[in-house]
Enzyme design. Structure first.
Site, PDB file in Angstrom:
ATOM      1  N   GLU A   1      -4.063  -3.455  -4.042  1.00 41.22           N
ATOM      2  CA  GLU A   1      -5.396  -3.287  -3.942  1.00 41.22           C
ATOM      3  C   GLU A   1      -6.029  -4.193  -5.299  1.00 41.22           C
ATOM      4  O   GLU A   1      -5.446  -3.964  -6.101  1.00 41.22           O
ATOM      5  CB  GLU A   1      -5.686  -1.748  -4.456  1.00 41.22           C
ATOM      6  CG  GLU A   1      -5.564  -0.882  -3.339  1.00 41.22           C
ATOM      7  CD  GLU A   1      -5.597   0.554  -3.604  1.00 41.22           C
ATOM      8  OE1 GLU A   1      -5.796   0.873  -4.649  1.00 41.22           O
ATOM      9  OE2 GLU A   1      -5.540   1.370  -2.594  1.00 41.22           O
TER      10      GLU A   1
ATOM     11  N   ARG B   1      -2.272   7.418  -0.319  1.00 39.16           N
ATOM     12  CA  ARG B   1      -1.715   6.518  -1.127  1.00 39.16           C
ATOM     13  C   ARG B   1      -1.494   5.384   0.055  1.00 39.16           C
ATOM     14  O   ARG B   1      -0.921   5.841   1.128  1.00 39.16           O
ATOM     15  CB  ARG B   1      -0.450   6.921  -1.809  1.00 39.16           C
ATOM     16  CG  ARG B   1      -0.826   7.564  -3.166  1.00 39.16           C
ATOM     17  CD  ARG B   1      -1.350   6.881  -4.071  1.00 39.16           C
ATOM     18  NE  ARG B   1      -1.715   7.400  -5.566  1.00 39.16           N
ATOM     19  CZ  ARG B   1      -2.782   7.939  -5.792  1.00 39.16           C
ATOM     20  NH1 ARG B   1      -3.969   8.101  -5.308  1.00 39.16           N
ATOM     21  NH2 ARG B   1      -2.824   8.426  -7.075  1.00 39.16           N
TER      22      ARG B   1
ATOM     23  N   HIS C   1     -10.889   2.074  -1.484  1.00 38.71           N
ATOM     24  CA  HIS C   1     -10.294   2.995  -2.436  1.00 38.71           C
ATOM     25  C   HIS C   1     -11.563   3.964  -3.042  1.00 38.71           C
ATOM     26  O   HIS C   1     -11.640   4.235  -4.097  1.00 38.71           O
ATOM     27  CB  HIS C   1      -9.347   2.640  -3.565  1.00 38.71           C
ATOM     28  CG  HIS C   1      -8.304   3.741  -3.987  1.00 38.71           C
ATOM     29  ND1 HIS C   1      -7.230   3.553  -4.453  1.00 38.71           N
ATOM     30  CD2 HIS C   1      -8.621   5.179  -4.377  1.00 38.71           C
ATOM     31  CE1 HIS C   1      -6.649   4.723  -4.811  1.00 38.71           C
ATOM     32  NE2 HIS C   1      -7.409   5.471  -4.817  1.00 38.71           N
TER      33      HIS C   1
END
Length: 334
Positions: free
Chosen positions: A267, A238, A286
């Site tokens: 993000e 994370r 990600h």
């Protein structure tokens, strides 16, 4: 009798259609959203019994608007997007995906570590600019992995898999996880009961813990300053685990030689984000969890949780269990 309603809140780059077919075959009405906006979710799911959630924040204010909700299924191992305390108070089930992409994320972390150690992006840039070995070596020589220690913060499924595949390459593997039982500790992985001591013994530090109030900003100036000089940081968990200002300071000072980040606090990062332009930071979007196999599992496994709950009264992988004598939220490293 009216069909129970299941809503996909936000699916990002995942295709929910295979899961939607499963749910429809099991007797559900399925609605597919594409928003993290609580107003959009509340409108779409006003009569829903279950939510299947990507990154949308499911908090008390939103739950107030969903009176028929009985279950929240996340499309990830992490479930920090859900207010689990509030869910438990309301008697809701919450489930996660503990192993949908274990191999993929572990391999991604391993690839990140090796790319940093072997300075692969720098080598690529030298060749594309017309240079060769001499120019590459002038920027600094790679280090030998067998002389380095890989340190793992957290020792859940992903970290244990990473330890297995990294053991033949690194000289030592060490880990810190106060929640891991000794019986679950892999052979060959050194145990550290103090996080600072782990960092001090580590050349490459890889983060594998969920985001909680305790772990928020765990990679701060103090911890990064403890890593051996010239050390490296890998984060596939994370974004908020890392104090990005402290990371940038450690890189600018030369205390750290590089970092590989698959997750960021925001993000995607905005154009002016200093993380995007730093020459010693390697970024991926990600995507550590993504593969042709995991892509399907990330939508189908939550659907299986919803179907199992509807048929038997209990989902497959609960993290909040409202039927337990004292409802508790399970915490687990990832």
């Amino acid at each position: 009798m009216r069909q129970p309603v299941v809503v996909f809140t936000d699916t990002e780059d995942l295709d929910p259609e295979p899961a939607a077919r499963m749910l429809e075959d099991a007797g559900f009405e399925v609605r597919i959203g594409d928003s993290r906006d609580p107003d959009v979710i509340a409108s779409l799911a006003v009569d829903a019994v279950a939510l299947i959630v990507g990154y949308a924040r499911i908090d008390a204010a939103l739950l107030d608007r969903l009176p028929g909700l009985r279950m929240i299924a996340t499309m990830s191992a992490g479930y920090d997007m859900v207010d689990t305390v509030e869910a438990a108070r309301r008697g809701l089930w919450v489930t996660n995906l503990p192993s949908a992409a274990t191999e993929d994320v572990a391999v991604h972390a391993f690839a990140c570590a090796l790319s940093l150690i072997r300075r692969l992006p720098q080598a690529d840039a030298v060749v594309r600019a017309g240079g060769w070995n001499e120019e590459f070596a002038a920027g600094g020589l790679p280090r030998r992995a067998s002389e380095l220690t890989l340190g793992l913060v957290g020792l859940g499924r992903i970290a244990r898999h990473l330890a297995t595949i990294a053991a033949p390459v690194f000289g030592r593997i060490a880990a810190y996880d106060p929640h891991a039982a000794q019986a679950d500790w892999p052979a060959g992985v050194e145990r550290h009961d103090d996080l600072d001591a782990l960092a001090a013994a580590t050349d490459v530090l890889s983060l594998h813990v969920p985001l909680t109030p305790t772990t928020h900003g765990i990679a701060d100036a103090r911890l990064l300053g403890r890593i051996r000089p010239g050390g490296l940081l890998v984060n596939v968990s994370r974004g908020e685990l890392v104090d990005t200002a402290a990371l940038l300071d450690a890189l600018e000072s030369g205390r750290l030689a590089g970092a590989a980040l698959d997750v960021l606090p925001v993000e995607p990062p905005p154009p002016g984000d200093p993380l995007r332009g730093h020459p010693d930071i390697r970024l991926s979007p990600h995507s550590a969890y993504l593969s042709d196999t995991s892509r399907r599992a990330y939508v189908c496994k939550p659907a299986e949780n919803v179907i199992a709950w509807h048929r038997t009264g209990r989902p497959v992988t609960p993290v909040v269990d409202p039927t337990a004598p004292a409802t508790s939220v399970e915490g687990a490293t990832v």
